[in-house]
Design an enzyme around this catalytic site. Structure first.
Site, PDB file in Angstrom:
ATOM      1  N   ASP A   1       0.775  -1.071   0.137  1.00 13.81           N
ATOM      2  CA  ASP A   1      -0.090   0.071  -0.129  1.00 13.81           C
ATOM      3  C   ASP A   1       0.869   1.230   0.080  1.00 13.81           C
ATOM      4  OD1 ASP A   1      -2.391   1.450  -0.065  1.00 13.81           O
ATOM      5  OD2 ASP A   1      -2.733   1.130   1.882  1.00 13.81           O
TER       6      ASP A   1
ATOM      7  N   GLU B   1       2.654   5.216  -4.032  1.00 15.94           N
ATOM      8  CA  GLU B   1       2.526   6.256  -5.087  1.00 15.94           C
ATOM      9  C   GLU B   1       3.871   7.155  -5.368  1.00 15.94           C
ATOM     10  OE1 GLU B   1      -0.040   5.589  -3.105  1.00 15.94           O
ATOM     11  OE2 GLU B   1      -0.942   4.125  -4.411  1.00 15.94           O
TER      12      GLU B   1
ATOM     13  N   ASP C   1      -9.200   2.869  -2.763  1.00 17.22           N
ATOM     14  CA  ASP C   1     -10.121   3.355  -1.736  1.00 17.22           C
ATOM     15  C   ASP C   1     -11.436   3.836  -2.254  1.00 17.22           C
ATOM     16  OD1 ASP C   1      -8.127   2.504  -0.059  1.00 17.22           O
ATOM     17  OD2 ASP C   1      -7.513   4.615   0.357  1.00 17.22           O
TER      18      ASP C   1
END
Ligand SMILES: *[C@@H]1O[C@H](CO)[C@@H](O)[C@H](O)[C@H]1NC(C)=O
Length: 997
Positions: free
Chosen positions: A487, A490, A664
């Site tokens: 997770d 980015e 999400d």
């Protein structure tokens, strides 16, 4: 469970959780990073700026010269055709053009600054060490289906076309537009027909067909699934389909409008091609009415053209460059349960036990960041998630054939150097091996994520990959996890710049925002449409909550922004000759974060790699590289087994090492719909292992939504229910109707697991897709160009889900049914679908029923539902023969041990059937390969669409020997052969055989 009073109690749970929050006091002493730390400067995106200079007007273009042509391509020199415009950077005066006919279907066009002579010299070029490039194959100008042509046009200078020879179609044309090539801005404008059909260009939450009024910003961002904005992944690839109407004289006319299902009745064909812009910079692709403009903030023009001419061909051709999807573990296709908020091992194990109690299969239980000691990677909380209890729990899971997958975040905690008890070995190990990103001055770049001030791995360092591997191996010895969920990749950081520099003694600090459930944070609202399903309670609850409501900071911020918008002043960067402004590039992409500042909520563009590369040039690669590193790390921890990795940020090629979840989303019906186009796009991107947070992540889900969504996701390769901290529980057992609906859909999924696995085998070996758009299976039907509320799973299963609240029917098409080319069978009763009078058909779909159809001409080898995939693999086989309009059908089945990286033995089973003139049915099975562990009994064979009872009196023979009798149901047209368990010596795939009836 089903009573309304319990239902309303559940709805109040988040409020209770907030009122009773016990963690608040323990974090009260913690330093909270001020919210302003994540504020960037205010920038005006170029696409929203009416005063922005138009490079096409201001810039001179280029002139081609010194053209040399060979049998495999051409090279030329491009020179700036006038005074530099320096519109969003510094013009590069001299460029090298190289064109390669790499294969008969792949053309490569590269344009780069002439002064770059080798990879090492500059940020301009994306090294093949990090991202593969297509290399010269057997292609040549004479054998290629693509032709590159160019011209120096008086007004605009150099431009080129790529034409497909077999159709004479110009696929890509910059002729008549100017090439702009600056150090921080490259622009390429291409012509398009009206209403062109473009797909891909992810990652984005959008319908499958992108339309002609959209700016696709590509810049990896940690943001909760906004519509039409840049998102976690970067996929600068598009697929384009052109439809042609075929006249009575066989002439073809390009279709320039979007046709609906009532119009597409004539004779059509189509052709499809693909374009890949191999570049990791921030990018924008502007989809306009008659043109598509590519803009990138650096690098080179590195374009690959794939001639198709079908979607399947294009995907094969693209994946040949970026890499084929990995073959997933068999167990990865089981059902996964996750949530943020399983506070300790016993809460986690209760969830596992509840699934067993309600008889719902559960393959894998997941933990979010709750398990970590103060949110630190590779470090379990010693009380709530201690290793000895964890090891025992995992042993119980593994003994039942279940699995455990934890989250692993991308950032690494930096301990307070003045506090010996805060020591954190993974940081020390990584720091000692130069494994972390730096500031331009060579100091550590220190951002802020869940654990506090953090550093970020530098994946360009071999030592960082080795360090990551060591952490995984060491941790795995303490807790034998089965995979990794990556997770925040980015790569996300909750502050702008190296905000931790000089502040480490404050660590561990609290993020600059409140976590869900923390006092003062937004309280999750009532589920979508609660007022529709429970009007009285909704009214009283709403008045009660209004009485308690306190204004949220979000609301305040929004209103002040709105009122001041007319007076907002923007930072504007003026290009400086020869210099780059990487923090505030002169061209402002429409980045979704903050006020479009690239440094907001992410590691800033000026973070520097040990090899000198700046984050600005490779930002979009982090998420891909951590997946590669994690794949290698898991392979070291669990040797010879296919690593199970699910990641958030992806790039071309990520499918070779991982799957992806949709990020999400929220518990809304429209996000359930968007899961389909998102999945289909990832089919095109070569990441077939895709699924979304079933029942929705943010916000409160409810019974109806979760019922529909648990059924829909059962037909996605990656099937996981996941929920945010402090929202109402949404496990499949929470509502009675969801339990039933889940079991119904899981029963279908389990039967189809051997088929799904076989689809992945073809994805892995050939580059086939798994989830498929209707348009790809029926390329000659222009009315399907934007069909994304239904999908095919492989070639044989059509899924038509309900995607709207309150519906008990769903409208859908059965492609080819009205036209008479195809036939479909209802999965549940196996009857043929009657040919409707019009294409778009209303299908009954009461709550708890997901319409699923088997396409004729398919043969499926199925097994049965069990509590895990391990147990399902031990059940007997069945064969479903779904007869096509011509009386034949075929299928295949790939078998191996389901986990070895390189299986010692495999087996391929080919199945085909035909119907003779006198009505005799024959099913031929031929096997090859030596894998025998799934040679289990064949229980039955079911023929669908059998028009009349078999003339031979229903005696069934296998290899000529009578083995059983068949029964025929005239109403459903189903012929069933049962009692076969011993017919083949209990081994369905022990050898070749033919069954006749
Ligand atoms: C490219 O195609 C367009 C449209 O067919 C044509 O007008 C133009 O001359 C072509 N240019 C080159 C360089 O082939």
């Amino acid at each position: 469970m089903r009573s309304p009073s319990v239902f309303s109690l559940l709805l109040l749970a988040p409020c209770l959780a907030i009122a009773q929050s016990s963690t608040a006091s323990s974090v009260a002493a913690q330093f909270t990073v001020p919210a302003s730390a994540d504020d960037g400067v205010t920038l005006l995106p170029n696409v929203a700026d009416p005063t922005a200079p138009n490079a096409q007007v201001k810039c001179p273009g280029y002139t081609a010269s010194k053209v040399s042509t060979s049998s495999i391509g051409l090279a030329a020199h491009l020179t700036l055709a006038g005074a530099a415009c320096n519109v969003y950077g510094t013009d590069v005066h001299d460029l090298d053009l190289k064109v390669e006919y790499q294969t008969s279907s792949r053309l490569h066009v590269n344009i780069r600054p002439s002064h770059i002579t080798s990879q090492n010299q500059s940020w301009y070029l994306l090294s093949t060490d990090y991202v593969p490039a297509g290399s010269q194959g057997t292609g040549s100008m004479t054998t290629s289906d693509l032709t590159f042509s160019w011209a120096n046009t008086p007004d605009t200078g150099f431009g080129f076309n790529v034409t497909r020879n077999s159709t004479g179609d110009v696929l890509f044309s910059t002729t008549g537009t100017k090439l702009v090539f600056e150090n921080q801005f490259i622009e390429l404008v291409t012509h398009q027909q009206e209403n062109y059909n473009l797909y891909g260009l992810g990652e984005v939450i959008h319908g499958l067909r992108l339309g002609n009024n959209l700016t696709r910003t590509i810049y990896a961002a940690d943001v909760g699934d906004p519509i039409d904005s840049n998102l976690y992944g970067s996929h600068p690839f598009y697929l384009q389909t052109k439809y042609f109407e075929v006249g009575s004289d066989n002439s073809t006319t390009l279709v320039m409008e979007q046709l609906d299902t009532t119009e597409a009745t004539s004779n059509y064909t189509s052709s499809t091609h693909g374009v890949y812009f191999r570049n990791a910079h921030g990018m924008e692709v502007l989809l306009g009415a008659n043109n598509v403009t590519w803009r990138t903030l650096g690098g080179s023009i590195d374009l690959y053209f794939f001639s198709g001419p079908t979607q399947r061909d294009v995907t094969h051709q693209y994946l040949n460059v970026i890499g084929m999807p990995m073959l997933q573990n068999y167990w990865g296709f089981g059902f996964h349960q996750c949530r943020w908020g399983y506070q300790n091992w016993s809460v986690t194990e209760d969830v596992v036990d509840n699934y067993a109690r309600f008889g719902i299969p559960l393959e894998t239980i997941w933990n979010d960041i709750d398990y970590m000691f103060q949110y630190r990677d590779f470090d379990n909380d010693p009380v709530r998630f201690n290793y000895s209890d964890g090891k025992a729990f995992l042993q119980r899971l593994h003994s039942r054939g279940q699995h455990y997958v934890p989250i692993i975040d991308s950032a690494i905690y930096v301990p307070d150097p003045t506090n010996a008890s805060d020591a954190y070995q993974p940081f020390n190990d990584g720091n000692a091996t130069n494994s972390f990103l730096l500031n331009p001055d060579g100091s550590l770049y220190i951002g802020e994520v869940w654990p506090g001030y953090t550093v970020f791995p530098d994946w360009f360092q071999a030592s960082a990959k080795a360090w990551w591997k060591n952490q995984m191996v060491t941790w795995h010895q303490k807790l034998p996890v089965d995979g990794a969920w990556i997770d925040m990749s980015e790569v996300s950081s909750f502050c702008v710049g190296s905000c931790g520099t000089g502040n480490l003694t404050l660590n561990p600090v609290h993020p600059p925002f409140k976590l869900p459930g923390e006092p003062g944070n937004v309280i999750y609202d009532y589920p979508e449409g609660f007022n529709l399903i429970n009007a009285t309670e909704a009214a009283s609850a709403s008045s009660a909550s209004q009485a308690q409501a306190t204004p949220t900071t979000t609301a305040t911020a929004t209103s002040s922004a709105t009122s001041s918008s007319s007076t907002t002043s923007y930072l504007r960067s003026t290009p400086t000759a020869g210099q780059r402004n990487i923090n505030y590039p002169p061209y402002v992409i429409n980045h979704v974060q903050g006020n479009h500042d690239l440094a907001v909520h992410a590691v800033s563009p000026n973070a520097t790699h040990h090899n000198g590369i700046q984050e600005y040039d490779v930002h979009n690669l982090f998420g891909h590289q951590i997946l590669q590193a994690t794949y290698a790390a898991l392979l070291a921890a669990i040797p010879n087994k296919r690593p199970f990795v699910i990641g958030r940020s992806t790039f071309p090629g990520s499918g070779t090492v991982a799957g992806h979840w949709g990020g999400d989303n929220a518990s809304k019906f429209y996000y359930m719909y968007f899961s389909i186009p998102q999945a289909l796009s990832f089919s095109l991107f070569g990441i077939p292992m895709f699924g979304v947070d079933t029942c929705g992540f943010n916000g409160n889900s409810d019974e109806e939504l979760c019922n529909r969504w648990m059924q829909l996701s059962a037909f996605f390769p990656f099937y996981r229910n996941h929920n945010v901290l402090s929202a109402n529980s949404q496990e499949a057992y929470v509502w009675g109707s969801v339990i039933d609906a889940t079991k119904i859909a899981m029963d279908v999924r389990f039967q189809l697991l051997p088929y799904l696995y076989t689809l992945f085998y073809y994805a892995h070996t050939q580059g086939d897709t798994v989830m498929r758009a209707l348009a790809w299976e029926f390329p000659n039907d222009p009315s399907l160009a934007n069909a994304d509320r239904q999908f095919f799973l492989g070639p044989s299963i059509l899924v038509t889900p309900v995607l709207t609240q309150g519906a008990i029917t769903v409208d859908g098409v059965f492609p080819g049914l009205v036209e008479g080319t195809d036939t479909y069978y209802d999965w549940y009763n196996k009857s043929p679908v009657a040919v409707p009078s019009r294409k778009n058909t209303t299908i009954d779909a009461p709550l708890g029923h997901i319409p699923v159809f088997i396409r004729g001409s398919s043969i499926l080898a199925t097994q049965q539902m069990a509590m895990t995939t391990r147990d399902a693999r031990n059940t007997s086989w069945s064969i479903i023969v779904a007869t096509g309009v011509d009386g034949t059908a075929s299928g295949s089945l790939y078998l191996d041990d389901g986990e070895s990286l390189v299986p010692k033995a495999t087996k391929m089973v080919s199945l085909s059937s035909s119907t003779s003139q006198n009505g005799t049915l024959s099913l031929k099975v031929s096997v090859s390969g030596s894998y025998t562990s799934l040679d289990l009994a064949l229980a039955n064979v079911t023929f669908l669409g059998v028009q009349s009872p078999p003339s031979s009196g229903a005696a069934v023979t296998i290899n000529g020997r009578a083995v059983a009798n068949a029964t025929y149901n005239a109403a459903s047209k189903v012929l069933s052969v049962t009692g076969l368990d011993n017919a083949l010596g209990g081994k369905a795939w022990g050898g070749n055989w033919t069954l006749t009836v």
